[in-house]
Scaffold this active site. Structure first.
Site, short mmCIF file in Angstrom:
data_model
loop_
_atom_site.label_atom_id
_atom_site.label_comp_id
_atom_site.label_asym_id
_atom_site.label_seq_id
_atom_site.Cartn_x
_atom_site.Cartn_y
_atom_site.Cartn_z
N ALA A 77 0.66 -1.10 -0.16
CA ALA A 77 0.03 -0.01 -0.15
C ALA A 77 1.01 1.48 0.00
O ALA A 77 0.50 2.28 -0.56
CB ALA A 77 -0.95 -0.04 1.21
N GLN A 104 0.53 -6.42 -3.67
CA GLN A 104 -0.63 -6.60 -2.60
C GLN A 104 -1.88 -5.56 -2.93
O GLN A 104 -2.93 -5.71 -2.45
CB GLN A 104 -0.17 -6.40 -1.20
N VAL A 140 -4.65 -3.34 -5.21
CA VAL A 140 -5.82 -3.70 -6.14
C VAL A 140 -6.19 -2.51 -6.90
O VAL A 140 -7.19 -2.79 -7.32
CB VAL A 140 -6.97 -4.27 -5.16
N ASP A 141 -5.40 -1.48 -7.04
CA ASP A 141 -5.66 -0.18 -7.37
C ASP A 141 -5.34 0.06 -8.92
O ASP A 141 -5.57 0.90 -9.68
CB ASP A 141 -5.03 0.92 -6.92
N HIS A 173 -3.80 -9.93 -4.51
CA HIS A 173 -5.18 -9.58 -3.84
C HIS A 173 -6.42 -9.58 -4.58
O HIS A 173 -7.26 -8.68 -4.29
CB HIS A 173 -5.07 -8.55 -2.63
N CYS A 223 -19.94 -11.34 -11.18
CA CYS A 223 -21.23 -12.04 -10.84
C CYS A 223 -20.97 -13.43 -10.09
O CYS A 223 -20.28 -14.11 -10.64
CB CYS A 223 -22.29 -12.09 -11.70
N CYS A 230 -28.33 -12.56 -14.84
CA CYS A 230 -28.81 -13.67 -13.97
C CYS A 230 -29.42 -13.25 -12.46
O CYS A 230 -29.82 -14.04 -11.68
CB CYS A 230 -28.02 -14.90 -13.50
N THR A 275 5.77 -1.90 1.82
CA THR A 275 5.01 -2.86 2.65
C THR A 275 5.47 -3.23 3.92
O THR A 275 6.86 -3.38 4.02
CB THR A 275 4.57 -4.20 1.72
N SER A 276 4.69 -3.63 5.15
CA SER A 276 5.11 -3.77 6.47
C SER A 276 5.65 -5.36 6.51
O SER A 276 6.37 -5.61 7.45
CB SER A 276 4.10 -3.38 7.10
#
Length: 277
Positions: free
Chosen positions: A32, A109, A111-112, A127, A135, A162, A200-201
């Protein structure tokens, strides 16, 4: 204006650049922290998303199946934080390193989708990626922006085919990670001569496994982070903002590759800035 670095960081920067210039395989592991400079707060930081939404409820897969409206309540705010973000200098530097043949792949890690926007090609997303949603019934995909717009009206976006519940393409707690993604990431880390750890940690599995896998094969760990306490896990610690350090590291490695081995080593061990020419 380029930000000045601590003289100690300058010295470590040269050592890291030499490692990269001499390596056959360099892999980046990002968290992040690399996207904070793009305006996306770390979920775990004070005031971050998880200070408002308990991840044990809002990000748990079992809770999602039972009460998807909770997840989408959080997802709307997450989307708002990400939708206008653009890659920063650190993302761009990694893309440049891949184009120039230094960087083999990125394990992230995040997702952006900012690595893709920067132009990076080979990315293992541990991630998932929040730009699309799927769906849970028929697996059809739709842009998350459309799902968020629907969630503003009906709380839980549904599939147009659906009527199944839509879910962001991100991995929730308790949800199985695609085995191929994890295996490919682990293989990349294990084969890396140098693993660049950025923002990242290293507290979250399986990302923290990547450092161990690299070290087990005698790979070197270069950590770029403002948190100096991570230095105990690093062969080289570059303490500072990734957006300042990575462009310098990329440029320096490019120059070192184009000079003799003796000249490169002399530069990397010099106390002053020196010259590569």
């Amino acid at each position: 204006m380029e930000q000045d670095l601590d003289p100690r960081v300058e010295k470590e920067l040269k050592q890291a650049a030499l490692l990269i210039a001499q390596a056959q395989s360099v892999v980046a592991l990002t968290g992040a922290g690399i996207s904070v400079e793009s305006g996306i707060p770390d979920f775990r930081s004070p005031g971050g998303l998880w200070s408002k939404y308990d991840p044990r409820t809002y990000c748990d897969y079992r809770h999602f199946l039972q009460q998807p409206q909770l997840f989408w309540e959080m997802a709307k705010e997450m989307h708002e934080e990400m939708r206008n973000a653009v890659p920063n200098a650190a993302h761009m530097a990694l893309a440049r390193m891949e184009r120039e043949g230094f960087l083999s792949s990125i394990i992230t890690q995040n997702v952006d989708n900012l690595h893709q926007q920067a132009g990076s090609q080979k990315i293992f997303e541990l991630h998932g990626n929040a730009i699309m949603s799927t769906c849970t019934g028929c697996s059809i995909k739709a842009p998350t922006v459309n799902c968020v717009a629907q969630a503003e009206v009906v709380k839980v976006p549904k599939c147009s085919l659906c009527d199944g519940v839509m879910k962001l393409d991100v991995i929730l707690f308790g949800e199985t990670m695609p085995s191929s993604t994890l295996q490919n990431a682990m293989q990349a880390a294990a084969s890396a001569d140098v693993l660049l750890v950025i923002g990242t940690s290293l507290k979250v599995s399986p990302a923290n496994m990547m450092v161990t896998l690299c070290q087990q094969q005698n790979g070197r760990i270069v950590i770029i982070d403002p948190d100096s306490t991570l230095s105990r896990k690093a062969d080289v610690m570059l303490c500072g903002p990734a957006g300042t350090i990575l462009p310098r590291l990329s440029e320096m490695a490019s120059h070192l590759r184009n000079v003799s081995t003796e000249a490169a080593k002399k530069f990397a061990t010099s106390e002053s800035g020196g010259s590569l020419l």
